[in-house]
Motif scaffolding. Structure first.
Motif: not given
Lengths: 308, 311
Positions: A9-10, A12-14
């Motif tokens: 998730t981290a 993907a958010l970046d």
């Protein structure tokens, strides 16, 4: 290797805001920037492609084009800005800047200070790291950097560290680095037809020369004659011998004292260096080295006749 | 399975970021894609997701909606707290940061520096590298202990560790700062047993570091200055030695010193030095071409070294 949903998730958010500022980037480059495989990036992109805002009609999904291994984002939904940096990110960057600053004596040092203030203002964390800069920065650094960029050859007068004499040399500078508080230059030395490392504080003079005089043929190093292994017993008081010479150490066996095997190396240099450690370094072999050191020690002893 | 969870976490973040008003829990569970199963299961899922996002450092604000919803709280992620914002960062500065972050090579701090840089590169500032920057830094790679120790420093927890010195002992320390000095990593702090500030080389730590369960066990003095506590022999105390250098030799040594007399076989020089042991090594490196005259105490140490070899 299974990665947690959280790490993914981290990333993907970046990824989304990064893509937004790097439109048309290749998957290969993305994989390199994010330090994962291309396969992983591909599956991340497929996943992101299915995410969006409530409603989840094509209008509300993250819109992304993917063609021949190149990626473009046309609608990031609410992910248009990067996330805040976390504590470890910001502290690693601050320490990097301190390191950078400690290698410079030019205006970059001042710029780094301004930059650090800016970073700190927007992200206030206690920084557990301190970089103490006390290396003596050489004023030759900028000249040499420029010469590396322009592939200029240099004529130097150099005080050799291993032979105690000064020599004139024609060199092509290749790489500058700091280590153990000294600044070194790796260069092709035309005079000795091989790659050599020079310490900047041993330069007597330096001037730009005509590069045509250099024929830089990086021929494989002459294979050093296969010497018998150099073996030492280093007591703990002489630990910094190991710390300062990691590059030439082939093997270490820790114990009450440390057994060290060295790569083949200039024995003259080694003998001179070991002298300075007194009884804390013992030579196991080769015998020739041990004898050489004893002979040198005797000669030095002769210089001090009065003392016992 | 992991795909679905990741997807749900991303969707939740997007939804909470996009909203200006607080979203009710019931709205979230109905509208955000991925919440399935019984009401209970959905709620448990949501609670875990909130914790997960918070562990990533994302702030989820909890607010009261208006009176109509009574005790149902609302959620949102304030953009200001989510987004990276570094005012006035220039392209040149961004380029400097990239250069600096490359120092880490493949060391333990590299991934953090790289992800920090990635975020900065997502701000839409064109990086411009208009300087020739060639200097690299080669240093001892920081050990895996760095993360643990910096955590202990930040939460002010005491640590204990086995340290390799003349006698191998367990040390108990209030860790103050991690120091990079002379190309090596050190930890400085209050040695609890010795009741004094001590410096430890990280490469001499044996095994792992034990961090106390308690937090806020100590304070770092506000006026604490690392440079005051670095070993004196290595900083700024400069002493002067008198040496004799054989004719036509010791070129490096001559350059460092000041000639005070010329002789037939030897010339006499005054030379400043900082670190005794390093200076002795330099002298001995020159073999019989350099004779130390003064100071007497240093000469005695030199003879101890030489006699150590000869016995």
């Amino acid at each position: 290797m299974t990665e947690s949903a959280l790490d993914r998730t981290a990333r993907a958010l970046d990824l989304v805001p990064y893509l937004l500022e790097h439109q048309g980037i290749s998957v290969a480059e993305l994989a390199q920037v994010f330090g994962v495989s291309e396969k992983q990036i591909n599956s991340d992109l497929i996943l992101i492609h299915m995410c969006g805002l409530p409603g989840y009609t094509p209008l509300e999904l993250i819109e992304m084009y993917y063609e021949d291994g190149y990626v473009t984002v046309s609608d990031p939904q609410s992910l248009n800005k990067p996330r805040k940096m976390n504590r470890t990110e910001i502290t690693s960057l601050l320490v990097s800047l301190d390191l950078l600053k400690s290698t410079r004596s030019d205006r970059i040092a001042e710029e780094v200070e301004t930059l650090k203030t800016k970073l700190r203002k927007s992200l206030s964390f206690e920084n557990p790291y301190v970089v103490v800069a006390n290396s003596k920065n050489s004023d030759l650094v900028e000249q040499i950097e420029l010469a590396i960029t322009k592939a200029n050859a240099l004529e130097i007068v150099y005080l050799s560290g291993s032979k105690d004499q000064s020599t004139e040399r024609l060199i092509l500078p290749l790489e500058l680095y700091q280590q153990n508080n000294f600044t070194y230059l790796k260069a092709w030395c035309q005079t000795s037809e091989g790659e050599r490392t020079f310490r900047l504080d041993r330069f007597v003079s330096l001037k730009i020369s005509d590069a045509n005089r250099i024929s830089y043929a990086r021929n494989e190093k002459l294979i050093a004659p296969q010497l018998a292994n150099i073996e030492l017993i280093v007591s703990k008081q002489a630990r910094n011998f190991i710390e300062e010479n990691r590059g030439i150490i082939a093997n270490l066996v820790e114990g009450e004292a440390i057994q060290v095997t060295l790569h083949p190396i200039d024995l003259d240099w080694l003998a001179r260096t070991i002298l300075g450690y007194g009884s804390s370094i013992r030579v196991v072999g080769p015998k020739q080295l041990a004898e050489d050191i004893t002979a040198r020690a005797k000669a030095i002893r002769q210089l001090y006749p009065i003392s016992k | 399975m992991s795909d679905r969870k990741t997807e749900r976490l991303i969707n939740l973040t997007l939804a909470l970021l996009a909203t200006k008003r607080y979203l009710k829990k019931s709205e979230i569970l109905t509208n955000v894609q991925g919440y399935e199963g019984s009401q209970d299961a959905k709620e448990r899922m949501f609670e875990r997701d909130k914790d997960d996002l918070r562990s990533l450092g994302i702030e989820i604000e909890v607010g009261d909606l208006d009176v109509f919803f009574e005790d149902e709280p609302g959620y949102r992620i304030p953009q200001k707290s989510y987004e990276l914002n570094v005012p006035d960062l220039t392209g040149r500065e961004l380029a400097l940061l990239s250069v600096a972050s490359n120092f880490w090579n493949d060391s333990i701090l590299a991934p953090n520096a790289q992800s920090g840089i990635r975020k900065l590169q997502s701000l839409g500032i064109p990086a411009s590298l208009d300087f020739e920057f060639r200097m690299k830094y080669r240093f001892e790679n920081p050990s895996e202990l760095l993360e643990q120790i910096s955590k202990a420093i930040l939460q002010k927890s005491r640590i204990s560790f086995a340290y390799d010195s003349a006698s191998l002992k367990t040390r108990h320390l209030e860790p103050y700062r991690i120091v990079f000095w002379n190309s090596y990593w050190y930890l400085i702090g209050m040695d609890i047993d010795r009741k004094a500030i001590r410096l430890f080389k990280l490469s001499r730590f044996q095994g792992s570091v034990e961090i106390s369960k308690k937090k806020n066990e100590f304070n770092i003095p506000t006026d604490f200055d690392v440079s005051q506590h670095l070993p004196k022999e290595d900083v700024e105390i400069i002493r002067t030695a008198v040496v004799e250098i054989r004719k036509d030799s010791g070129a490096l040594f001559r350059r460092r010193g000041k000639q005070i007399a010329e002789g037939v076989e030897f010339d006499t020089y005054e030379i400043d030095y900082e670190n005794e042991r390093a200076f002795l090594r330099e002298i001995l490196w020159h073999g019989e071409n350099i004779r130390l005259v003064e100071p007497q105490a240093l000469k005695e140490q030199l003879l101890i070294l030489i006699d150590g070899i000869l016995t």
